[in-house]
Design a protein around this motif. Structure first.
Motif, PDB file in Angstrom:
ATOM      1  N   PRO A   1      -6.043   2.765   2.577  1.00  0.00           N
ATOM      2  CA  PRO A   1      -5.113   1.994   3.408  1.00  0.00           C
ATOM      3  C   PRO A   1      -5.546   1.899   4.869  1.00  0.00           C
ATOM      4  O   PRO A   1      -5.415   0.833   5.486  1.00  0.00           O
ATOM      5  CB  PRO A   1      -3.795   2.764   3.267  1.00  0.00           C
ATOM      6  CG  PRO A   1      -3.885   3.444   1.940  1.00  0.00           C
ATOM      7  CD  PRO A   1      -5.337   3.788   1.785  1.00  0.00           C
TER       8      PRO A   1
ATOM      9  N   ARG B   1       0.805  -1.219   0.000  1.00  0.00           N
ATOM     10  CA  ARG B   1       0.000   0.000   0.000  1.00  0.00           C
ATOM     11  C   ARG B   1       0.844   1.280   0.000  1.00  0.00           C
ATOM     12  O   ARG B   1       0.293   2.381   0.150  1.00  0.00           O
ATOM     13  CB  ARG B   1      -0.939   0.022   1.214  1.00  0.00           C
ATOM     14  CG  ARG B   1      -1.941  -1.099   1.284  1.00  0.00           C
ATOM     15  CD  ARG B   1      -2.717  -1.328  -0.012  1.00  0.00           C
ATOM     16  NE  ARG B   1      -3.426  -0.174  -0.502  1.00  0.00           N
ATOM     17  CZ  ARG B   1      -4.696   0.128  -0.234  1.00  0.00           C
ATOM     18  NH1 ARG B   1      -5.383  -0.658   0.571  1.00  0.00           N
ATOM     19  NH2 ARG B   1      -5.268   1.188  -0.763  1.00  0.00           N
TER      20      ARG B   1
ATOM     21  N   GLY C   1      -2.918  -6.363  -0.665  1.00  0.00           N
ATOM     22  CA  GLY C   1      -2.814  -4.914  -0.802  1.00  0.00           C
ATOM     23  C   GLY C   1      -3.153  -4.452  -2.202  1.00  0.00           C
ATOM     24  O   GLY C   1      -3.839  -3.442  -2.388  1.00  0.00           O
TER      25      GLY C   1
ATOM     26  N   ALA D   1      -6.286  -2.076  -3.211  1.00  0.00           N
ATOM     27  CA  ALA D   1      -6.064  -0.860  -3.999  1.00  0.00           C
ATOM     28  C   ALA D   1      -6.943  -0.848  -5.239  1.00  0.00           C
ATOM     29  O   ALA D   1      -7.508   0.188  -5.612  1.00  0.00           O
ATOM     30  CB  ALA D   1      -4.594  -0.755  -4.387  1.00  0.00           C
TER      31      ALA D   1
ATOM     32  N   SER E   1      -0.321   3.935  -2.542  1.00  0.00           N
ATOM     33  CA  SER E   1      -1.580   4.568  -2.155  1.00  0.00           C
ATOM     34  C   SER E   1      -1.375   5.568  -1.030  1.00  0.00           C
ATOM     35  O   SER E   1      -1.962   6.661  -1.035  1.00  0.00           O
ATOM     36  CB  SER E   1      -2.599   3.505  -1.720  1.00  0.00           C
ATOM     37  OG  SER E   1      -2.877   2.608  -2.771  1.00  0.00           O
TER      38      SER E   1
END
Length: 388
Positions: A173, A42, A163, A167, A45
């Protein structure tokens, strides 16, 4: 006086408990991999959410390495006062809390603080589970750390994949990590309840940082170089494929996937190989194989052959960390914490060094430099008396 039926029932329950205890460490290593893989998956992000630049992101990531280096006083004193079992429980719960803090951090400074805390809690948890594993190795006379690190690698791949899925579903997150924390906390407590590690602490030197001395210095150097090599491949292998070969966004990440999958496969059989051949020959020859794979990737005419080079590198470097941690842990938690601190400092230095080389001389030279690190691991390992 106990009846035969009651005696058999007690024996059956004891046997069932002993069998259940065997799953505690595999669960803990896998859980650690899932946490770290989820965080890594993550990063893009989180960087986008706080509008962090590339240079600022590198500083954020460096905070994790710095926290790992500074973790020695935390891990050594917790191990001394609480023992490995309680240390892993408290450090693991703190790690899950820090993961959520990273996911919801609203500014770059707070994100840096959270990532620094991640480095401290993650390395403390790592020292505790590796200490428990090496104690069990000494008690049973059976090598198993390579398999456990392989399960950690598998957990990392699972966490990164999760993850990526989160996303793609546009789940923030912070929400992702909150959803993950509860079941992982339950798994952590379940494994803690089953673990048969000793509760008694061990006396250690009260220092803010401990540089290994004597034969332990060789183990620390191997860990340092191995951390630099693995971290550099994780951060730069995809960039190398993209810049040098013009690989697509879909192909470039496969360099790390190829490296990780082969590393996982090698670690699952590493304990059997160690029993047959010994740790030092395996680390020495494996590091030379890793160097050859990286040089092959550098000289490859296309991205697909370069992928094969990174796969060979994963195969060769797979056993460095398990066997270094096993050898250090055999000397006690204080030795393990010192070697781990030195090893993790490689993750602090790796990204900026490789980045500077890539900036000045190009990605080919940067990846070749990582190949040189692998060859240096082989040289140091061949002179380490503690790798047995």
């Amino acid at each position: 006086m106990q009846t035969p039926r009651r005696t058999n029932a007690i024996a059956s329950r004891s046997q069932s408990m002993a069998q259940a205890q065997q799953y505690a460490l595999p669960v803990l290593f896998s859980l650690f991999g899932v946490i770290m893989g989820s965080w890594a998956g993550r990063i893009p992000s989180m960087a986008e959410r706080v509008h962090v630049s590339h240079s600022a992101l590198s500083m954020v990531l460096l905070c994790g390495g710095l926290g790992a280096v500074l973790s020695y006083p935390v891990s050594s004193r917790m191990m001394a006062s609480l023992g490995a079992r309680k240390t892993m429980l408290f450090a693991g719960l703190a790690l899950l809390g820090v993961l959520i803090a990273i996911g919801v951090a609203p500014t770059v400074p707070l994100l840096m603080l959270a990532v620094l805390s991640l480095g401290i809690t993650a390395s403390t948890f790592d020292v505790a589970i590796n200490s428990s594993a090496t104690e069990r190795e000494k008690r049973t006379g059976k090598s198993e750390l390579s398999k456990l690190h392989g399960l950690g690698c598998a957990g990392g791949l699972a966490g990164a994949t999760l993850g990526s899925l989160m996303a793609s579903l546009h789940i923030a997150p912070g929400t992702h990590f909150m959803m993950l924390a509860a079941p992982l906390a339950v798994a952590l407590y379940f494994a803690y309840s089953l673990l048969d590690a000793d509760e008694v602490g061990q006396k250690v030197e009260k220092k803010s940082f401990s540089l290994p001395r004597g034969p332990l210095l060789f183990l620390g150097a191997i860990g340092f170089l191995g951390s630099m090599a693995e971290g550099s491949i994780a951060d730069w292998s995809g960039v190398f494929l993209k810049e040098h070969f013009g690989a697509s966004d879909g192909l470039a990440p496969l360099a790390l996937s190829a490296f990780s999958v082969m590393m996982l496969m090698a670690r699952l059989v590493g304990d059997k190989l160690k029993t047959r051949y010994g740790a030092r020959p395996l680390v020495t020859s494996g590091s030379m194989l890793g160097a050859a794979g990286l040089f092959f990737a550098v000289l490859s005419p296309n991205a697909y052959l370069a992928l094969a080079g990174f796969a060979v590198a994963g195969l060769g470097l797979a056993l460095v960390f398990p066997f270094v941690f096993s050898a250090a842990g055999a000397q006690g938690p204080a030795a393990l914490a010192g070697v781990a601190s030195m090893a993790y400092s490689g993750s602090l230095m790796g990204p900026p060094v490789i980045g500077a080389i890539a900036q000045g001389m190009g990605m080919q030279v940067a990846i070749a430099y990582v190949g040189g690190l692998a060859a240096l691991i082989a040289f140091v390992a061949s002179r380490s008396r503690m790798l047995k």
